[in-house]
Design an enzyme around this catalytic site. Structure first.
Site, mmCIF file in Angstrom:
data_model
loop_
_atom_site.group_PDB
_atom_site.id
_atom_site.type_symbol
_atom_site.label_atom_id
_atom_site.label_comp_id
_atom_site.label_asym_id
_atom_site.label_seq_id
_atom_site.Cartn_x
_atom_site.Cartn_y
_atom_site.Cartn_z
ATOM 1 C CE LYS A 79 -4.624 0.537 0.674
ATOM 2 N NZ LYS A 79 -5.750 -0.300 0.278
ATOM 3 N N GLY A 179 -21.225 5.860 6.050
ATOM 4 C CA GLY A 179 -20.480 6.261 4.858
ATOM 5 C C GLY A 179 -21.211 5.889 3.589
ATOM 6 N N GLY A 184 -20.539 2.659 -0.191
ATOM 7 C CA GLY A 184 -21.719 2.684 0.678
ATOM 8 C C GLY A 184 -22.994 3.043 -0.072
HETATM 9 N N1 LIG Z 1 -13.555 1.745 -3.310
HETATM 10 C C1 LIG Z 1 -13.225 0.476 -3.193
HETATM 11 O O1 LIG Z 1 -13.309 -0.280 -4.150
HETATM 12 C C2 LIG Z 1 -12.752 -0.062 -1.881
HETATM 13 C C3 LIG Z 1 -12.940 0.634 -0.705
HETATM 14 N N2 LIG Z 1 -12.535 0.084 0.480
HETATM 15 C C4 LIG Z 1 -12.726 0.811 1.721
HETATM 16 O O2 LIG Z 1 -14.112 1.108 1.905
HETATM 17 C C5 LIG Z 1 -14.257 2.380 2.543
HETATM 18 C C6 LIG Z 1 -15.105 3.300 1.663
HETATM 19 O O3 LIG Z 1 -14.466 3.436 0.419
HETATM 20 P P1 LIG Z 1 -15.065 4.382 -0.722
HETATM 21 O O4 LIG Z 1 -16.547 4.293 -0.723
HETATM 22 O O5 LIG Z 1 -14.308 4.068 -1.950
HETATM 23 O O6 LIG Z 1 -14.609 5.791 -0.159
HETATM 24 P P2 LIG Z 1 -15.269 7.207 -0.450
HETATM 25 O O7 LIG Z 1 -14.217 8.203 -0.083
HETATM 26 O O8 LIG Z 1 -15.896 7.250 -1.804
HETATM 27 O O9 LIG Z 1 -16.490 7.239 0.607
HETATM 28 C C7 LIG Z 1 -16.324 7.388 1.968
HETATM 29 C C8 LIG Z 1 -17.593 8.062 2.502
HETATM 30 O O10 LIG Z 1 -17.501 8.124 3.916
HETATM 31 C C9 LIG Z 1 -17.901 9.397 4.323
HETATM 32 N N3 LIG Z 1 -17.298 9.685 5.617
HETATM 33 C C10 LIG Z 1 -16.051 10.138 5.895
HETATM 34 N N4 LIG Z 1 -15.893 10.311 7.214
HETATM 35 C C11 LIG Z 1 -17.060 9.950 7.775
HETATM 36 C C12 LIG Z 1 -17.529 9.918 9.109
HETATM 37 N N5 LIG Z 1 -16.768 10.312 10.125
HETATM 38 N N6 LIG Z 1 -18.789 9.479 9.340
HETATM 39 C C13 LIG Z 1 -19.589 9.103 8.316
HETATM 40 N N7 LIG Z 1 -19.197 9.127 7.030
HETATM 41 C C14 LIG Z 1 -17.955 9.556 6.766
HETATM 42 C C15 LIG Z 1 -17.436 10.331 3.225
HETATM 43 O O11 LIG Z 1 -18.151 11.563 3.245
HETATM 44 C C16 LIG Z 1 -17.767 9.482 1.990
HETATM 45 O O12 LIG Z 1 -19.090 9.704 1.534
HETATM 46 C C17 LIG Z 1 -12.829 2.876 2.806
HETATM 47 O O13 LIG Z 1 -12.415 2.458 4.092
HETATM 48 C C18 LIG Z 1 -11.999 2.143 1.751
HETATM 49 O O14 LIG Z 1 -10.646 1.995 2.144
HETATM 50 C C19 LIG Z 1 -11.966 -1.163 0.554
HETATM 51 C C20 LIG Z 1 -11.770 -1.891 -0.586
HETATM 52 C C21 LIG Z 1 -12.100 -1.381 -1.900
HETATM 53 O O1 LIG Z 2 -9.820 -1.372 -4.735
HETATM 54 C C1 LIG Z 2 -8.746 -1.107 -5.279
HETATM 55 O O2 LIG Z 2 -8.656 -0.310 -6.221
HETATM 56 C C2 LIG Z 2 -7.444 -1.745 -4.878
HETATM 57 C C3 LIG Z 2 -7.402 -2.614 -3.758
HETATM 58 C C4 LIG Z 2 -7.115 -1.951 -2.479
HETATM 59 O O3 LIG Z 2 -6.244 -1.138 -2.332
HETATM 60 C C5 LIG Z 2 -7.965 -2.320 -1.356
HETATM 61 O O4 LIG Z 2 -8.709 -3.307 -1.499
HETATM 62 O O5 LIG Z 2 -7.922 -1.659 -0.325
#
Ligand SMILES: NC(=O)C1=CN([C@@H]2O[C@H](COP(=O)(O)OP(=O)(O)OC[C@H]3O[C@@H](n4cnc5c(N)ncnc54)[C@H](O)[C@@H]3O)[C@@H](O)[C@H]2O)C=CC1
Ligand SMILES: O=C(O)CCC(=O)C(=O)O
Length: 370
Positions: A79, A179, A184
């Site tokens: 990472k 989230g 989400g």
């Molecule tokens: N996008 C992906 O394909 C993957 C995402 N993840 C994990 O899933 C989680 C979400 O990822 P994404 O949806 O891509 O991120 P994102 O950045 O698109 O969404 C995160 C959401 O959480 C909200 N948020 C932030 N702080 C908050 C709080 N204190 N309380 C409530 N809501 C809050 C933000 O406003 C945003 O809407 C992260 O932990 C990420 O590392 C894990 C694997 C793959």
């Molecule tokens: O979802 C991705 O783009 C890469 C994989 C990754 O970094 C994760 O699963 O946290």
């Protein structure tokens, strides 16, 4: 010096990237390459200190090793984190500079988006290195990886409902989502379409809340918005964390009234012992790295030429993996995390001789991009 090696114990390599001209300050952590070259996203955050950034990248890269093993992809855990405010400190030059550091690892580390970075950012890095995944299809990438990630969460929820209630059905249950970002929001939509009885939601972004409320009205699903930490104490069947990590700790676990936790957020447990605390409270915990592997599966697949059908099929395996972990935990008295780690470590040991350190170039089967 000794202290630093103690800190990075268990990791193969940690690279500090410093480019004063572009302002890049980044850390790349490679945890374990026994299954193949390291793969993992790059997060950008205004960390309060270098120590905080180091701690985050070490935890996240270790998680990727287990995620790769659980998802059965031939990659290892890595990472990267860029220290800076994603709203203010990003520039094409900074991202190209990051790309040069990735290139210097000569195929040992592949990366793409994470919190604070977007596929568009990596188009700049792609000018300096091929070891970039997850950019848009027009640039040769596989596109938005949150689609399979959200789908994986749905498979995780189905498996959990089977474990709890003897049926996969998502219908008629209540869910609490923290989230409503890329993952989400998609999970919320699928749950509503599947006939969820009620959805509690929280997000710091009012636009994300508006969108989910509008959808709830259209689909006639009861959506209740709660503030911040109230999400931990709502009476729902399953809690779905889809924002930041470290949210399952002494205080929040005490408040939970759900029967299970199944979400996409990386590193949900503040410490591994919190898995035991959940078990003791009778709350079923779906290890995050199993549930959220859909995105990883897609970006790993991309390196063998993208195929959405294949990604979906492999993502579906999350359902059985999770049921196996639940069964093992039940039979052995282990927590679900311990049970899951056990399976992953077994897989790493059995594959290590075939995909050994530095040997990915020699693997004949798959044309990993170099
Ligand atoms: N996008 C992906 O394909 C993957 C995402 N993840 C994990 O899933 C989680 C979400 O990822 P994404 O949806 O891509 O991120 P994102 O950045 O698109 O969404 C995160 C959401 O959480 C909200 N948020 C932030 N702080 C908050 C709080 N204190 N309380 C409530 N809501 C809050 C933000 O406003 C945003 O809407 C992260 O932990 C990420 O590392 C894990 C694997 C793959
Ligand atoms: O979802 C991705 O783009 C890469 C994989 C990754 O970094 C994760 O699963 O946290």
């Amino acid at each position: 010096m000794v202290q630093m090696f103690e800190k990075i114990r268990g990791h193969e390599q940690v690279v500090f990237c410093n480019d004063e001209e572009t302002g890049l300050k980044a850390i790349i952590a490679i945890h374990n390459t026994s299954l193949g070259p390291a793969l993992g996203g790059c997060r950008m955050q205004p960390y309060a200190s270098v120590d905080d950034a180091l701690e985050d990248v070490l935890r996240l890269s270790r998680g990727m090793t287990y995620k790769c093993a659980a998802a059965d992809v031939d990659f290892g855990g890595g990472k990267a984190v860029i220290i800076g405010d994603p709203e203010k400190d990003k520039s094409p030059e900074l991202l190209r500079s990051f790309g040069q550091f990735v290139e210097s690892l000569n195929g040992r580390f592949y990366t793409g988006t994470d919190m604070g970075t977007t596929p568009e950012d990596f188009i700049h890095a792609l000018k300096e290195t091929n070891c970039i995944v997850g950019v848009d299809e027009v640039y040769g990438g596989s596109g938005d990886s949150s689609v399979p990630t959200a789908q994986g969460v749905i498979y995780g929820l189905q498996a959990t409902n089977r474990e709890l209630y003897g049926s996969d059905e998502l219908v008629g249950k209540s869910y609490a989502i923290q989230g409503l970002g890329k993952v989400g929001a998609k999970v919320a939509e699928q749950l509503m379409l599947a006939g969820a009885k009620k959805i509690f939601v929280t997000d710091i972004n009012p636009l994300a809340i508006d969108d989910v409320q509008t959808l709830g009205k259209r689909l006639n699903v009861d959506v209740e918005v709660v503030e911040g930490e109230e999400i931990y104490s709502v009476e729902a069947d399953i809690f779905i964390p889809c924002a930041m990590g470290g949210i399952l700790h002494d205080t929040s676990i005490d408040q939970l009234k759900v029967k299970a936790v199944v979400g996409s957020a990386n590193n949900q447990l503040l410490h591994e012992e919190h898995g035991r605390m959940l078990k003791d409270r009778g709350i079923l915990y779906a290890p995050d790295y199993i549930v959220n592997a859909g995105g990883l599966i897609q970006v790993a697949d991309e390196l063998y030429e993208p195929n959405k059908e294949r990604v979906l099929r492999q993502t579906k395996a999350i359902y059985n993996s999770l049921l196996n972990v639940y069964l093992k935990a039940e039979e052995s008295g282990l927590t679900t995390v311990e049970a899951s780690n056990y399976f992953c470590e077994q897989r790493m040991r059995s594959r290590a001789k075939r995909n050994s350190f530095f040997s990915h170039m020699k693997r004949p089967k798959w044309a990993v991009r170099v």
